[in-house]
Write an enzyme that holds these catalytic residues in place. Sequence first.
Site, short mmCIF file in Angstrom:
data_model
loop_
_atom_site.label_atom_id
_atom_site.label_comp_id
_atom_site.label_asym_id
_atom_site.label_seq_id
_atom_site.Cartn_x
_atom_site.Cartn_y
_atom_site.Cartn_z
N SER A 1 0.85 -1.21 0.00
CA SER A 1 0.00 0.00 0.00
C SER A 1 0.87 1.25 0.00
O SER A 1 2.00 1.24 0.51
CB SER A 1 -0.88 0.01 1.25
OG SER A 1 -1.52 1.25 1.39
N TYR B 1 -1.46 -0.38 10.14
CA TYR B 1 -1.53 -0.75 8.72
C TYR B 1 -0.23 -0.35 7.98
O TYR B 1 0.30 -1.13 7.20
CB TYR B 1 -2.75 -0.03 8.12
CG TYR B 1 -3.11 -0.37 6.71
CD1 TYR B 1 -3.89 -1.48 6.41
CD2 TYR B 1 -2.71 0.44 5.65
CE1 TYR B 1 -4.26 -1.77 5.11
CE2 TYR B 1 -3.07 0.15 4.35
CZ TYR B 1 -3.85 -0.95 4.08
OH TYR B 1 -4.20 -1.23 2.78
#
Length: 242
Positions: free
Chosen positions: A140, A153
Amino acid sequence: MRYALVTGGSRGIGKAIACELAMAGLPVVINYHSNTEAAQATLNEITERGGQAELLSFDVADPEAIETALADWEAKHPDDYIAVVVNNAGIRRDNLMIFMQNEEWHNVVDTPLNGFFYVTRRLLKNMLTHRDGRVINIASLSGLKGLPGQTNYSAAKAALIGATKALAQEVAKRRVTVNAIAPGFIATDMTRDLDEKELSKMIPMGRFGKPEEVAALVAFLAGDKAAYITGQVIQINGGLYT
Ligand code: NAP
Protein backbone atom coordinates in the site's frame (compact mmCIF):
# COMPACT_ATOMS: atom_id res chain seq x y z
CA MET A 1 -1.29 -27.89 -14.09
CA ARG A 2 -0.24 -24.47 -12.76
CA TYR A 3 -2.72 -22.73 -10.47
CA ALA A 4 -2.92 -19.26 -8.95
CA LEU A 5 -4.01 -18.68 -5.35
CA VAL A 6 -5.46 -15.27 -4.51
CA THR A 7 -5.89 -14.62 -0.79
CA GLY A 8 -8.91 -12.45 -0.08
CA GLY A 9 -9.96 -13.20 -3.64
CA SER A 10 -13.69 -12.93 -3.03
CA ARG A 11 -14.18 -9.16 -2.92
CA GLY A 12 -12.61 -5.88 -4.03
CA ILE A 13 -9.10 -5.94 -5.48
CA GLY A 14 -8.71 -9.69 -4.86
CA LYS A 15 -11.89 -10.44 -6.80
CA ALA A 16 -10.67 -8.38 -9.76
CA ILE A 17 -7.32 -10.21 -9.62
CA ALA A 18 -8.99 -13.63 -9.50
CA CYS A 19 -11.14 -12.70 -12.53
CA GLU A 20 -8.21 -11.27 -14.50
CA LEU A 21 -5.95 -14.30 -13.88
CA ALA A 22 -8.75 -16.73 -14.73
CA MET A 23 -9.46 -14.84 -17.97
CA ALA A 24 -5.73 -15.07 -18.75
CA GLY A 25 -6.14 -18.86 -18.62
CA LEU A 26 -4.84 -19.71 -15.15
CA PRO A 27 -7.10 -21.83 -12.94
CA VAL A 28 -7.61 -19.83 -9.77
CA VAL A 29 -8.02 -20.83 -6.13
CA ILE A 30 -10.11 -18.10 -4.49
CA ASN A 31 -9.35 -17.81 -0.79
CA TYR A 32 -11.68 -15.90 1.53
CA HIS A 33 -12.29 -15.72 5.27
CA SER A 34 -15.97 -15.63 6.17
CA ASN A 35 -18.20 -14.07 3.50
CA THR A 36 -19.16 -17.24 1.61
CA GLU A 37 -21.91 -15.48 -0.33
CA ALA A 38 -19.46 -12.99 -1.88
CA ALA A 39 -16.97 -15.78 -2.61
CA GLN A 40 -19.63 -17.88 -4.33
CA ALA A 41 -20.71 -14.87 -6.42
CA THR A 42 -17.11 -14.35 -7.57
CA LEU A 43 -16.75 -18.03 -8.40
CA ASN A 44 -19.99 -17.94 -10.41
CA GLU A 45 -18.89 -14.83 -12.30
CA ILE A 46 -15.61 -16.48 -13.32
CA THR A 47 -17.17 -19.76 -14.41
CA GLU A 48 -19.93 -17.96 -16.35
CA ARG A 49 -17.20 -16.09 -18.24
CA GLY A 50 -15.51 -19.39 -19.12
CA GLY A 51 -12.75 -19.32 -16.50
CA GLN A 52 -11.75 -22.07 -14.09
CA ALA A 53 -11.84 -21.42 -10.35
CA GLU A 54 -12.56 -22.97 -6.97
CA LEU A 55 -13.07 -21.71 -3.43
CA LEU A 56 -10.77 -22.36 -0.49
CA SER A 57 -11.73 -20.74 2.79
CA PHE A 58 -9.15 -20.13 5.51
CA ASP A 59 -7.93 -17.35 7.76
CA VAL A 60 -4.52 -16.23 6.45
CA ALA A 61 -3.54 -15.39 10.03
CA ASP A 62 -4.05 -18.99 11.18
CA PRO A 63 -1.15 -21.28 10.21
CA GLU A 64 -3.00 -24.47 11.20
CA ALA A 65 -6.03 -23.57 9.10
CA ILE A 66 -3.72 -22.82 6.16
CA GLU A 67 -1.96 -26.16 6.52
CA THR A 68 -5.24 -28.07 6.68
CA ALA A 69 -6.76 -26.27 3.68
CA LEU A 70 -3.68 -26.48 1.46
CA ALA A 71 -2.89 -30.11 2.36
CA ASP A 72 -6.49 -30.97 1.49
CA TRP A 73 -6.21 -29.03 -1.79
CA GLU A 74 -3.00 -30.87 -2.68
CA ALA A 75 -4.58 -34.24 -1.91
CA LYS A 76 -7.36 -33.41 -4.39
CA HIS A 77 -4.88 -32.10 -6.98
CA PRO A 78 -2.03 -34.64 -7.10
CA ASP A 79 -0.81 -33.41 -10.52
CA ASP A 80 -1.17 -29.68 -9.91
CA TYR A 81 0.71 -27.01 -8.01
CA ILE A 82 0.24 -23.40 -7.08
CA ALA A 83 2.74 -21.42 -9.16
CA VAL A 84 1.33 -17.95 -8.51
CA VAL A 85 0.36 -16.63 -5.09
CA VAL A 86 -1.15 -13.20 -4.67
CA ASN A 87 -1.01 -12.16 -1.02
CA ASN A 88 -3.93 -9.76 -1.12
CA ALA A 89 -5.96 -10.41 2.05
CA GLY A 90 -5.85 -7.36 4.29
CA ILE A 91 -7.90 -5.35 6.74
CA ARG A 92 -7.93 -1.81 8.13
CA ARG A 93 -8.57 -0.88 11.78
CA ASP A 94 -7.66 2.79 11.83
CA ASN A 95 -7.08 4.65 15.05
CA LEU A 96 -4.68 7.26 16.35
CA MET A 97 -1.82 5.43 18.02
CA ILE A 98 -2.52 6.99 21.39
CA PHE A 99 -5.95 5.32 21.39
CA MET A 100 -4.99 2.13 19.54
CA GLN A 101 -5.92 -1.12 21.29
CA ASN A 102 -3.60 -4.16 21.27
CA GLU A 103 -6.22 -6.02 19.26
CA GLU A 104 -6.34 -3.31 16.57
CA TRP A 105 -2.58 -3.49 16.22
CA HIS A 106 -2.30 -7.29 16.18
CA ASN A 107 -5.27 -7.98 13.88
CA VAL A 108 -3.94 -5.62 11.23
CA VAL A 109 -0.38 -6.97 11.44
CA ASP A 110 -1.64 -10.57 11.49
CA THR A 111 -3.59 -10.42 8.25
CA PRO A 112 -1.37 -8.96 5.49
CA LEU A 113 2.03 -9.55 7.09
CA ASN A 114 1.77 -12.83 9.00
CA GLY A 115 -0.63 -14.05 6.31
CA PHE A 116 2.03 -13.44 3.66
CA PHE A 117 4.56 -15.39 5.74
CA TYR A 118 2.39 -18.41 6.51
CA VAL A 119 0.87 -18.80 3.05
CA THR A 120 4.02 -18.11 1.02
CA ARG A 121 6.27 -20.32 3.16
CA ARG A 122 3.80 -23.17 2.67
CA LEU A 123 3.81 -22.80 -1.13
CA LEU A 124 7.44 -21.89 -1.72
CA LYS A 125 8.89 -25.40 -1.70
CA ASN A 126 6.80 -26.47 -4.68
CA MET A 127 7.71 -23.31 -6.59
CA LEU A 128 11.41 -23.87 -5.94
CA THR A 129 11.18 -27.53 -6.95
CA HIS A 130 9.45 -26.60 -10.21
CA ARG A 131 11.78 -23.62 -10.75
CA ASP A 132 8.67 -21.63 -11.50
CA GLY A 133 6.92 -19.20 -9.19
CA ARG A 134 5.42 -15.77 -8.80
CA VAL A 135 4.82 -14.19 -5.40
CA ILE A 136 2.89 -10.94 -5.67
CA ASN A 137 2.24 -8.99 -2.48
CA ILE A 138 -0.40 -6.30 -2.28
CA ALA A 139 1.20 -3.61 -0.12
CA SER A 140 0.00 0.00 0.00
CA LEU A 141 0.90 3.64 -0.37
CA SER A 142 0.50 3.64 3.41
CA GLY A 143 3.49 1.29 3.73
CA LEU A 144 5.71 3.67 1.75
CA LYS A 145 4.55 7.07 2.96
CA GLY A 146 2.96 6.24 6.32
CA LEU A 147 -0.53 7.62 6.87
CA PRO A 148 -1.72 9.14 10.15
CA GLY A 149 -4.32 6.97 11.88
CA GLN A 150 -2.73 3.89 10.33
CA THR A 151 0.41 3.10 12.35
CA ASN A 152 -0.72 -0.54 12.44
CA TYR A 153 -1.53 -0.75 8.72
CA SER A 154 1.53 1.30 7.63
CA ALA A 155 3.79 -0.92 9.76
CA ALA A 156 2.31 -4.13 8.31
CA LYS A 157 2.60 -2.92 4.72
CA ALA A 158 6.12 -1.49 5.17
CA ALA A 159 7.24 -4.81 6.65
CA LEU A 160 5.63 -6.64 3.73
CA ILE A 161 7.73 -4.52 1.37
CA GLY A 162 10.91 -5.38 3.30
CA ALA A 163 10.05 -9.07 3.21
CA THR A 164 9.38 -8.83 -0.54
CA LYS A 165 12.85 -7.46 -1.19
CA ALA A 166 14.57 -10.03 1.04
CA LEU A 167 12.69 -13.07 -0.28
CA ALA A 168 13.24 -11.96 -3.89
CA GLN A 169 16.98 -12.35 -3.37
CA GLU A 170 16.59 -15.73 -1.65
CA VAL A 171 14.69 -17.37 -4.50
CA ALA A 172 15.76 -15.56 -7.69
CA LYS A 173 18.14 -18.32 -8.79
CA ARG A 174 15.21 -20.76 -8.89
CA ARG A 175 13.25 -18.51 -11.25
CA VAL A 176 10.78 -17.48 -8.59
CA THR A 177 10.01 -13.75 -8.63
CA VAL A 178 8.73 -11.77 -5.66
CA ASN A 179 7.24 -8.31 -6.12
CA ALA A 180 4.98 -5.91 -4.29
CA ILE A 181 2.30 -3.63 -5.63
CA ALA A 182 1.52 -0.49 -3.65
CA PRO A 183 -1.91 0.84 -4.60
CA GLY A 184 -3.08 4.31 -3.63
CA PHE A 185 -6.82 4.80 -3.07
CA ILE A 186 -8.85 2.08 -4.81
CA ALA A 187 -12.67 2.00 -4.73
CA THR A 188 -13.63 -1.11 -2.74
CA ASP A 189 -15.51 -1.98 0.46
CA MET A 190 -12.32 -1.13 2.36
CA THR A 191 -12.43 2.52 1.29
CA ARG A 192 -16.23 2.88 1.30
CA ASP A 193 -16.17 4.94 4.52
CA LEU A 194 -13.69 7.51 3.11
CA ASP A 195 -14.72 10.84 1.59
CA GLU A 196 -13.89 9.93 -2.02
CA LYS A 197 -14.78 13.35 -3.43
CA GLU A 198 -12.57 15.21 -0.95
CA LEU A 199 -9.62 12.79 -1.16
CA SER A 200 -9.76 12.75 -4.97
CA LYS A 201 -8.77 16.43 -4.95
CA MET A 202 -5.23 15.49 -3.88
CA ILE A 203 -4.87 12.75 -6.53
CA PRO A 204 -3.44 14.12 -9.81
CA MET A 205 -5.78 11.84 -11.79
CA GLY A 206 -8.67 13.25 -9.74
CA ARG A 207 -10.25 9.89 -8.90
CA PHE A 208 -9.84 6.66 -6.97
CA GLY A 209 -8.42 3.70 -8.89
CA LYS A 210 -10.48 0.72 -9.96
CA PRO A 211 -9.73 -2.82 -8.70
CA GLU A 212 -9.41 -3.91 -12.34
CA GLU A 213 -6.53 -1.46 -12.83
CA VAL A 214 -4.57 -3.17 -10.02
CA ALA A 215 -5.55 -6.59 -11.38
CA ALA A 216 -4.07 -5.80 -14.81
CA LEU A 217 -0.70 -5.11 -13.18
CA VAL A 218 -0.88 -8.33 -11.17
CA ALA A 219 -1.62 -10.30 -14.35
CA PHE A 220 1.42 -8.75 -16.02
CA LEU A 221 3.69 -9.66 -13.07
CA ALA A 222 2.25 -13.19 -13.07
CA GLY A 223 3.04 -13.70 -16.75
CA ASP A 224 6.12 -14.78 -18.71
CA LYS A 225 6.91 -11.23 -19.84
CA ALA A 226 7.70 -10.23 -16.26
CA ALA A 227 10.28 -12.99 -15.72
CA TYR A 228 13.14 -10.53 -15.08
CA ILE A 229 11.26 -8.24 -12.68
CA THR A 230 11.86 -9.12 -9.04
CA GLY A 231 12.25 -7.42 -5.67
CA GLN A 232 10.30 -4.38 -6.88
CA VAL A 233 7.56 -2.26 -5.37
CA ILE A 234 5.33 -0.92 -8.13
CA GLN A 235 3.07 1.97 -7.23
CA ILE A 236 -0.35 2.37 -8.80
CA ASN A 237 -1.92 5.51 -7.44
CA GLY A 238 -3.04 7.98 -10.13
CA GLY A 239 0.10 10.06 -9.64
CA LEU A 240 -0.21 10.40 -5.85
CA TYR A 241 3.50 10.00 -5.22
CA THR A 242 4.95 9.39 -1.80
P1 NAP B 1 -11.82 -5.57 0.80
O1 NAP B 1 -12.71 -5.09 -0.30
O2 NAP B 1 -12.15 -5.25 2.20
O3 NAP B 1 -11.66 -7.18 0.64
C1 NAP B 1 -10.87 -7.87 1.57
C2 NAP B 1 -10.74 -9.32 1.15
O4 NAP B 1 -9.83 -9.95 2.05
C3 NAP B 1 -12.03 -10.11 1.24
O5 NAP B 1 -12.05 -11.07 0.21
C4 NAP B 1 -11.93 -10.78 2.61
O6 NAP B 1 -12.67 -12.01 2.70
C5 NAP B 1 -10.45 -11.07 2.66
N1 NAP B 1 -9.92 -11.25 4.01
C6 NAP B 1 -9.91 -10.35 5.03
N2 NAP B 1 -9.32 -10.89 6.11
C7 NAP B 1 -8.94 -12.16 5.77
C8 NAP B 1 -8.32 -13.23 6.45
N3 NAP B 1 -7.91 -13.10 7.73
N4 NAP B 1 -8.11 -14.39 5.77
C9 NAP B 1 -8.50 -14.54 4.49
N5 NAP B 1 -9.10 -13.56 3.78
C10 NAP B 1 -9.33 -12.39 4.43
O7 NAP B 1 -10.33 -5.04 0.60
P2 NAP B 1 -9.60 -4.43 -0.71
O8 NAP B 1 -9.78 -2.97 -0.70
O9 NAP B 1 -9.95 -5.21 -1.91
O10 NAP B 1 -8.07 -4.68 -0.30
C11 NAP B 1 -7.32 -5.79 -0.77
C12 NAP B 1 -5.87 -5.57 -0.42
O11 NAP B 1 -5.41 -4.37 -1.03
C13 NAP B 1 -5.60 -5.42 1.07
O12 NAP B 1 -4.39 -6.05 1.41
C14 NAP B 1 -5.48 -3.93 1.24
O13 NAP B 1 -4.71 -3.60 2.35
C15 NAP B 1 -4.81 -3.55 -0.06
N6 NAP B 1 -4.98 -2.16 -0.44
C16 NAP B 1 -6.21 -1.65 -0.65
C17 NAP B 1 -6.33 -0.31 -1.01
C18 NAP B 1 -7.66 0.33 -1.27
O14 NAP B 1 -7.69 1.56 -1.43
N7 NAP B 1 -8.74 -0.41 -1.33
C19 NAP B 1 -5.19 0.48 -1.15
C20 NAP B 1 -3.95 -0.09 -0.94
C21 NAP B 1 -3.84 -1.42 -0.59
P3 NAP B 1 -14.08 -12.07 3.54
O15 NAP B 1 -15.03 -11.22 2.77
O16 NAP B 1 -14.45 -13.51 3.56
O17 NAP B 1 -13.76 -11.50 4.90
